[in-house]
Design an enzyme around this catalytic site. Structure first.
Site: not given
Length: 297
Positions: A94, A56-58
């Site tokens: 997320k 997962g990123t931002t």
């Protein structure tokens, strides 16, 4: 945990102990914890395992203190998960509700992060049932810190989990944000923060667009703008997908509780952001409007 042949609950369930669910599991069934379960594998994670696992990123978060509903905090996350140079999933979620007045966003190894969030949710619910009272906001942040520290061995092999925790501190009457490092160190952030691969770009946008007096709608708009800027410069961050109608996950937490922003409401915000970015991809005119105290950025 071994069951009793008689069908009764094992004795461990009947002995008064810690109000921490994770400590209970660590004592009586440590192999069920994510870090212990994976650490007990026949061999350590091979080199590069962290890069191949979906990430997962931002995640961004911003507090607000204006409007009729009082103060609170907004948290938003893009929907892209990546595995190396590939898009592993386009619509991963997320941002999760931790309890009635807090939320947590995940960055890092997606599978481990989601499992940690689920354990954290049970942890807070377990405390409330055992103690008959809500855990303080500081206590929630500390419990999450302990869980992250328990994953340190896997983090050193490239399977790191770095969440962002935010919510409404009812004792102080305002929104608060906590960030973490892989060792479990926790740090309170003022006004706004971001984590993940696109966090540098999102943080720059937050610095320019956030301002005192924002209401919930203004904070949602700022969060969406920040994710747009992150996606514009970071390939691992997914921007709004107008073709597939995939929008960021955005949550608002106030004294009234946790609320996930609805699809229709979010679509209107995203569509307006995209329309205003045509011919102005950097959002400079929106920034000038915010600085001049004009319409919401």
């Amino acid at each position: 945990m071994t069951s009793d042949p008689s069908g009764r609950l094992p004795a461990a369930y009947l002995v008064p102990g810690s109000s921490s669910f994770s400590e209970f599991v660590r004592e009586h069934a440590p192999d069920l914890l994510p870090a212990r379960r994976l650490a007990g594998a026949p061999a350590p994670a091979p080199a590069g395992a962290g890069e191949r696992a979906p990430h997962g990123t931002t995640i961004v978060a911003a507090t607000f203190d204006g409007g009729d509903g009082g103060g609170g905090v907004v948290m938003a996350g893009d929907r892209r998960a990546t595995a190396g140079n590939l898009i592993a999933q386009r619509d991963i979620e997320k941002v999760f509700q931790a309890d009635e007045h807090s939320c947590v966003g995940i960055a890092g190894t997606a599978g481990l992060a989601i499992e940690m969030v689920r354990l954290f949710q049970v942890e807070l619910e377990h405390y409330e049932k055992i103690e008959g009272a809500l855990l303080s906001f500081e206590g929630k942040a500390n419990r999450l810190s302990t869980m992250i520290r328990g994953n340190l061995g896997l983090a050193m092999q490239g399977l790191a989990v770095v969440p962002l925790f935010a919510g409404m501190d009812l004792a102080l009457g305002r929104g608060r944000i906590f960030s973490y490092d892989v060792t479990g160190g926790r740090y309170e952030e003022l006004h706004h923060h971001s984590v993940g691969s696109g966090s540098v770009f999102a943080r720059g946008a937050l610095k320019k667009l956030w301002r005192p007096g924002l209401d919930a709608d203004g904070a949602v708009r700022v969060a969406v703008e920040a994710l747009w800027d992150a996606a514009d410069d970071d390939s691992a961050t997914g921007g709004p997908d107008l073709v597939r109608r995939i929008w960021p996950v955005v949550a608002v937490v106030t004294a009234e509780g946790f609320r996930r922003v609805g699809e229709e409401e979010l679509e209107a915000v995203v569509t307006d952001v995209v329309a205003r970015r045509h011919g102005d991809p950097g959002g400079s005119r929106a920034l000038l409007r915010a600085q001049d105290g004009g319409e919401s950025a």
